[in-house]
Write a protein that holds these residues in place. Structure first.
Motif, PDB file in Angstrom:
ATOM      1  N   VAL A 121       0.473  -1.358   0.160  1.00  0.00           N
ATOM      2  CA  VAL A 121      -0.359   0.177   0.395  1.00  0.00           C
ATOM      3  C   VAL A 121       1.192   0.789   0.070  1.00  0.00           C
ATOM      4  O   VAL A 121       0.051   2.541   0.026  1.00  0.00           O
ATOM      5  CB  VAL A 121      -0.638   0.118   1.179  1.00  0.00           C
ATOM      6  N   CYS A 122       2.300   1.439  -0.406  1.00  0.00           N
ATOM      7  CA  CYS A 122       2.849   2.606  -0.267  1.00  0.00           C
ATOM      8  C   CYS A 122       3.401   3.216   0.971  1.00  0.00           C
ATOM      9  O   CYS A 122       3.416   4.045   0.723  1.00  0.00           O
ATOM     10  CB  CYS A 122       2.218   3.992  -1.355  1.00  0.00           C
ATOM     11  N   ASN A 123       3.383   2.182   2.047  1.00  0.00           N
ATOM     12  CA  ASN A 123       3.287   3.002   3.192  1.00  0.00           C
ATOM     13  C   ASN A 123       4.228   2.560   3.216  1.00  0.00           C
ATOM     14  O   ASN A 123       4.619   1.457   5.064  1.00  0.00           O
ATOM     15  CB  ASN A 123       2.227   2.506   4.049  1.00  0.00           C
ATOM     16  N   TYR A 124       5.671   3.259   3.093  1.00  0.00           N
ATOM     17  CA  TYR A 124       6.694   2.530   3.271  1.00  0.00           C
ATOM     18  C   TYR A 124       7.416   3.007   5.251  1.00  0.00           C
ATOM     19  O   TYR A 124       8.408   2.089   4.752  1.00  0.00           O
ATOM     20  CB  TYR A 124       8.149   3.243   2.223  1.00  0.00           C
ATOM     21  N   GLU A 125       7.383   3.699   5.334  1.00  0.00           N
ATOM     22  CA  GLU A 125       7.385   3.833   7.007  1.00  0.00           C
ATOM     23  C   GLU A 125       6.926   3.006   7.445  1.00  0.00           C
ATOM     24  O   GLU A 125       8.305   2.595   8.378  1.00  0.00           O
ATOM     25  CB  GLU A 125       6.978   5.338   6.983  1.00  0.00           C
ATOM     26  N   ALA A 126       6.229   2.840   7.412  1.00  0.00           N
ATOM     27  CA  ALA A 126       5.939   1.468   8.829  1.00  0.00           C
ATOM     28  C   ALA A 126       6.017   0.048   7.889  1.00  0.00           C
ATOM     29  O   ALA A 126       6.685  -0.886   8.840  1.00  0.00           O
ATOM     30  CB  ALA A 126       3.983   1.260   8.180  1.00  0.00           C
ATOM     31  N   ALA A 127       6.425  -0.328   6.356  1.00  0.00           N
ATOM     32  CA  ALA A 127       7.220  -1.301   5.773  1.00  0.00           C
ATOM     33  C   ALA A 127       8.458  -1.111   6.702  1.00  0.00           C
ATOM     34  O   ALA A 127       8.477  -2.166   6.612  1.00  0.00           O
ATOM     35  CB  ALA A 127       7.299  -1.287   4.514  1.00  0.00           C
ATOM     36  N   LEU A 128       8.958  -0.338   6.874  1.00  0.00           N
ATOM     37  CA  LEU A 128      10.515  -0.045   6.965  1.00  0.00           C
ATOM     38  C   LEU A 128      10.701  -0.472   8.255  1.00  0.00           C
ATOM     39  O   LEU A 128      11.578  -1.315   8.885  1.00  0.00           O
ATOM     40  CB  LEU A 128      10.850   1.225   6.954  1.00  0.00           C
ATOM     41  N   ILE A 154      13.157  -2.371   0.386  1.00  0.00           N
ATOM     42  CA  ILE A 154      12.516  -1.599   1.373  1.00  0.00           C
ATOM     43  C   ILE A 154      12.664   0.106   1.984  1.00  0.00           C
ATOM     44  O   ILE A 154      12.679   1.414   0.789  1.00  0.00           O
ATOM     45  CB  ILE A 154      11.264  -2.153   2.541  1.00  0.00           C
ATOM     46  N   LEU A 155      13.977  -0.073   2.028  1.00  0.00           N
ATOM     47  CA  LEU A 155      15.266   0.788   2.126  1.00  0.00           C
ATOM     48  C   LEU A 155      15.262   2.105   0.819  1.00  0.00           C
ATOM     49  O   LEU A 155      15.054   3.290   0.776  1.00  0.00           O
ATOM     50  CB  LEU A 155      15.833   0.401   2.766  1.00  0.00           C
ATOM     51  N   THR A 183      13.663   3.916   0.012  1.00  0.00           N
ATOM     52  CA  THR A 183      12.685   5.663   0.758  1.00  0.00           C
ATOM     53  C   THR A 183      13.540   6.490  -0.077  1.00  0.00           C
ATOM     54  O   THR A 183      14.832   6.220  -1.013  1.00  0.00           O
ATOM     55  CB  THR A 183      13.058   5.531   1.933  1.00  0.00           C
ATOM     56  N   GLU A 184      14.351   7.870   0.752  1.00  0.00           N
ATOM     57  CA  GLU A 184      15.443   8.472   0.270  1.00  0.00           C
ATOM     58  C   GLU A 184      16.278   8.119   0.392  1.00  0.00           C
ATOM     59  O   GLU A 184      17.635   8.671  -0.458  1.00  0.00           O
ATOM     60  CB  GLU A 184      15.695  10.311   0.748  1.00  0.00           C
ATOM     61  N   ARG A 185      16.997   6.918   1.213  1.00  0.00           N
ATOM     62  CA  ARG A 185      18.253   6.466   1.434  1.00  0.00           C
ATOM     63  C   ARG A 185      18.848   5.281  -0.026  1.00  0.00           C
ATOM     64  O   ARG A 185      18.884   3.867   0.900  1.00  0.00           O
ATOM     65  CB  ARG A 185      18.337   5.708   2.917  1.00  0.00           C
ATOM     66  N   ALA A 186      18.252   5.743  -1.086  1.00  0.00           N
ATOM     67  CA  ALA A 186      18.304   4.648  -1.659  1.00  0.00           C
ATOM     68  C   ALA A 186      19.929   3.674  -2.178  1.00  0.00           C
ATOM     69  O   ALA A 186      19.687   2.434  -1.783  1.00  0.00           O
ATOM     70  CB  ALA A 186      17.877   4.790  -3.743  1.00  0.00           C
ATOM     71  N   ASP A 187      20.287   4.479  -2.055  1.00  0.00           N
ATOM     72  CA  ASP A 187      21.875   4.038  -2.668  1.00  0.00           C
ATOM     73  C   ASP A 187      22.400   3.213  -0.779  1.00  0.00           C
ATOM     74  O   ASP A 187      22.696   2.089  -1.479  1.00  0.00           O
ATOM     75  CB  ASP A 187      23.344   5.133  -2.409  1.00  0.00           C
ATOM     76  N   GLU A 188      21.821   3.256   0.033  1.00  0.00           N
ATOM     77  CA  GLU A 188      22.160   2.373   1.120  1.00  0.00           C
ATOM     78  C   GLU A 188      21.492   0.974   1.130  1.00  0.00           C
ATOM     79  O   GLU A 188      21.747  -0.231   1.246  1.00  0.00           O
ATOM     80  CB  GLU A 188      22.051   3.050   2.711  1.00  0.00           C
ATOM     81  N   GLY A 189      19.766   1.617   0.318  1.00  0.00           N
ATOM     82  CA  GLY A 189      19.557   0.059   0.714  1.00  0.00           C
ATOM     83  C   GLY A 189      19.684  -0.332  -0.060  1.00  0.00           C
ATOM     84  O   GLY A 189      20.069  -2.094  -0.446  1.00  0.00           O
ATOM     85  N   TRP A 190      20.048  -0.544  -1.927  1.00  0.00           N
ATOM     86  CA  TRP A 190      21.296  -1.001  -2.724  1.00  0.00           C
ATOM     87  C   TRP A 190      22.643  -1.746  -1.910  1.00  0.00           C
ATOM     88  O   TRP A 190      22.523  -2.796  -2.280  1.00  0.00           O
ATOM     89  CB  TRP A 190      21.744  -0.198  -3.681  1.00  0.00           C
ATOM     90  N   ARG A 191      23.506  -0.817  -1.469  1.00  0.00           N
ATOM     91  CA  ARG A 191      24.423  -1.864  -0.538  1.00  0.00           C
ATOM     92  C   ARG A 191      23.886  -2.604   0.767  1.00  0.00           C
ATOM     93  O   ARG A 191      24.840  -4.269   0.332  1.00  0.00           O
ATOM     94  CB  ARG A 191      25.171  -0.683  -0.041  1.00  0.00           C
ATOM     95  N   LEU A 192      23.101  -2.383   0.750  1.00  0.00           N
ATOM     96  CA  LEU A 192      22.513  -3.498   1.788  1.00  0.00           C
ATOM     97  C   LEU A 192      21.680  -4.871   1.625  1.00  0.00           C
ATOM     98  O   LEU A 192      22.097  -5.960   1.519  1.00  0.00           O
ATOM     99  CB  LEU A 192      21.265  -2.923   3.030  1.00  0.00           C
ATOM    100  N   MET A 193      21.015  -5.276   0.066  1.00  0.00           N
ATOM    101  CA  MET A 193      21.008  -6.278  -0.551  1.00  0.00           C
ATOM    102  C   MET A 193      21.951  -6.557  -1.525  1.00  0.00           C
ATOM    103  O   MET A 193      21.816  -8.040  -1.288  1.00  0.00           O
ATOM    104  CB  MET A 193      19.942  -5.280  -2.004  1.00  0.00           C
ATOM    105  N   GLU A 194      23.112  -5.960  -1.350  1.00  0.00           N
ATOM    106  CA  GLU A 194      24.037  -6.750  -2.278  1.00  0.00           C
ATOM    107  C   GLU A 194      24.150  -7.486  -0.718  1.00  0.00           C
ATOM    108  O   GLU A 194      25.581  -8.811  -1.330  1.00  0.00           O
ATOM    109  CB  GLU A 194      24.846  -5.654  -2.530  1.00  0.00           C
TER     110      GLU A 194
END
Length: 424
Positions: free
Chosen positions: A93-100, A123-124, A127-138
C-alpha cells in the motif's frame, strides 16, 4: 459428536482452507472456513495468519493489518511471521515508513538470515536512502552465496525485483538481472526490464539477441516485439542517413526515457495510474469538458499518446487554464492529432518545427490552446510547449511527472516511491 470427531472436522477445515488459499488466495470460502476454525480454537495463530493473507489478497488491507498486528502483539514465536506479513502489506500500500519498521524488526529477529536483510534493504531503497538500501541488498546476496548457496537464484531474483521497483541505475541492475536470468531463464519479468537496461547502456546487440530469444519463447512478448520494431525503424533510418549512427543515438540521451517508463510500468505508477488518480480529484468544471476515451486497442493504433487518448479522447474548449500550464490548453483528440500531423507533412515549409528528419526530432501531440501553441512529448520523453518560431519550452521531465503533479495540484496524493518523484 466425540471430541476426536470434532478435531477431525477442524483439521479438515484447516486442510481445505490451506488448499484453497494455495489455489486461489481470494476464494470466498477461505474466510468461512477460517472463522469456523477460530470459533472453536481462538488461539489457532496459523489460521489467523492464513485469514490475514486471504484478506490482503482480497485488498481488505485494514482488516488484514488488524489481524497481523494482533498476532504481533502476542509477542511469541509467531512475531517474526507477523512482522514479515506486515512488511509486505505496508509495502503493497506504499506505506514505506511502516514497512521499514516491520522490516527492521524482522531483521533483528533473524540477525543471521539473508532473507530478511534483503527485504529490509529493498524497502529502504524505496525511500530517500536508496543507495544504502541497494548496498544492503548486495551484502544480503553475498551472505546468501556464503551461507545458503542453493538459494542464490531466489536471492538474485528478489534483489532484481527490488532494483526494478526502486529505479536502480542500469549499471547496478544489469549484473543482478543477468545472474538471475542465468539461474532462471524463464523469468520474463526480469528479462523484459533487462532489455531496456541494455538499450540505455548502448548494448544494442545484446538487446537484439535477448529480444529475439524472448520472441522465440513467446511470440506475444510485447516488450521484445516493440523493441525489435524500433530496431527495424532505426536500421532503415541509418540506411537512408549515413551520417547517423547507433553511437549517436546512445549519446543523445533519448533512450533514458525508456528506462524510467519501464520502471513506472512495473511499479504501477505510470501515466495510466496517474490518470486514474486524477479522475478522483478533477473538479466537475474540468471533467465535464472531457470526451470519452478509446479502447486500449484503439488507442494503440492512433498517433496520440496511448494512455491519454484511452483516458479521454480529447476535450471541449471552455475549461480555461484548467491544467495550470499558463494558457487555455485542452487535450487533443486522436482525430485532431492525425489531422494536424497530416497538415504538418503536407506543408513542410510552413511548419519547419514539426519535421521529423531524424529519431531525435520525434514528437507526440498532447494538447493545444486553439491558437498557435501545443503541448508535446519530445523524443527524450520530456514535455514541452511548442510555439511558432520559438525554442521549445520544457515544462516537465516526462509525462508521468506532469500528470502526478496535476494530481497533487488538484488535492490528490503522489503515490510513487519517494525516490522516484521527479527523479530524472
Amino acid at each position: 459428536m466425540s471430541a476426536n470427531d470434532e478435531t477431525d472436522l477442524l483439521d479438515q477445515d484447516v486442510d481445505l482452507a490451506l488448499a484453497l488459499y494455495k489455489a486461489q488466495p481470494e476464494h470466498p470460502q477461505i474466510a468461512a472456513l477460517a472463522s469456523r476454525v477460530l470459533a472453536s480454537k481462538p488461539d489457532h495463530t496459523g489460521m489467523k495468519l492464513l485469514l490475514g493473507n486471504h484478506l490482503r489478497a482480497c485488498k481488505r488491507y485494514d482488516e488484514a493489518r488488524t489481524i497481523f498486528q494482533g498476532i504481533a502483539g502476542q509477542n511469541d514465536t509467531f512475531l517474526i511471521n507477523a512482522a514479515q506479513y506486515l512488511r509486505e502489506l505496508e509495502t503493497l500500500v506504499c506505506n514505506y515508513e511502516a514497512a521499514l519498521t516491520w522490516a527492521d524488526l524482522a531483521r533483528q529477529l533473524d540477525p543471521e538470515g539473508w532473507h530478511n536483510q534483503l527485504h529490509y534493504g529493498g524497502i529502504l531503497a524505496h525511500t530517500e536512502r536508496a543507495d544504502e538500501g541497494w548496498r544492503l541488498m548486495e551484502e544480503a546476496v553475498a551472505l546468501c552465496a556464503h551461507t545458503d548457496p542453493d538459494n542464490l537464484g531466489n536471492a538474485r531474483i528478489v534483489e532484481s525485483y527490488y532494483l526494478i521497483m526502486t529505479y536502480a541505475p542500469p549499471e547496478r541492475f544489469v549484473p543482478s538481472a543477468e545472474e538471475a536470468i542465468r539461474l532462471d531463464p524463464s523469468n520474463s519479468y526480469i528479462s523484459d526490464v533487462l532489455l531496456y537496461a541494455y538499450l540505455l547502456q548502448g548494448r544494442f546487440e545484446d538487446c537484439r539477441k535477448l529480444a529475439l530469444r524472448l520472441l522465440r519463447e513467446d511470440p506475444t512478448n510485447s516488450a521484445a516485439g516493440s523493441l525489435m520494431r524500433m530496431f527495424r525503424t532505426w536500421d532503415m533510418a541509418l540506411e537512408t542517413n549515413p551520417q547517423l549512427s547507433y553511437a549517436q543515438i546512445h549519446e543523445s540521451g533519448i533512450l533514458a526515457r525508456y528506462w524510467t517508463q519501464i520502471g513506472d510500468e512495473r511499479v504501477g505508477v505510470g501515466p495510466s495510474a496517474a490518470l486514474a488518480a486524477l479522475d478522483a480529484v478533477l473538479p466537475a468544471a474540468v471533467s465535464d469538458t472531457l470526451l470519452p476515451g478509446l479502447s486500449a486497442e484503439e488507442a494503440r493504433d492512433t498517433l496520440g499518446e496511448a494512455a491519454l487518448v484511452a483516458w479521454h479522447d480529447g476535450q471541449r474548449p471552455g475549461a480555461g487554464d484548467a491544467w495550470g500550464l499558463g494558457g487555455a490548453f485542452r487535450l487533443l483528440s486522436s482525430a485532431e492529432i492525425a489531422q494536424l500531423e497530416d497538415s504538418f507533412r503536407a506543408d513542410a515549409e510552413a511548419h519547419p518545427q514539426w519535421q521529423e528528419t531524424t529519431a531525435f526530432d520525434a514528437f507526440w501531440l498532447l494538447m493545444t490552446d486553439d491558437a498557435d501553441a501545443y503541448v508535446v512529448c519530445l523524443a527524450d520523453g520530456s514535455i514541452a510547449i511548442r510555439r511558432p518560431a520559438m525554442p521549445d519550452e520544457k515544462i516537465s521531465p516526462c509525462l508521468s511527472d506532469l500528470l502526478w503533479g496535476l494530481v497533487v495540484a488538484f488535492g490528490g496524493t503522489d503515490t510513487r516511491p519517494p525516490g522516484r518523484r521527479g527523479a530524472h
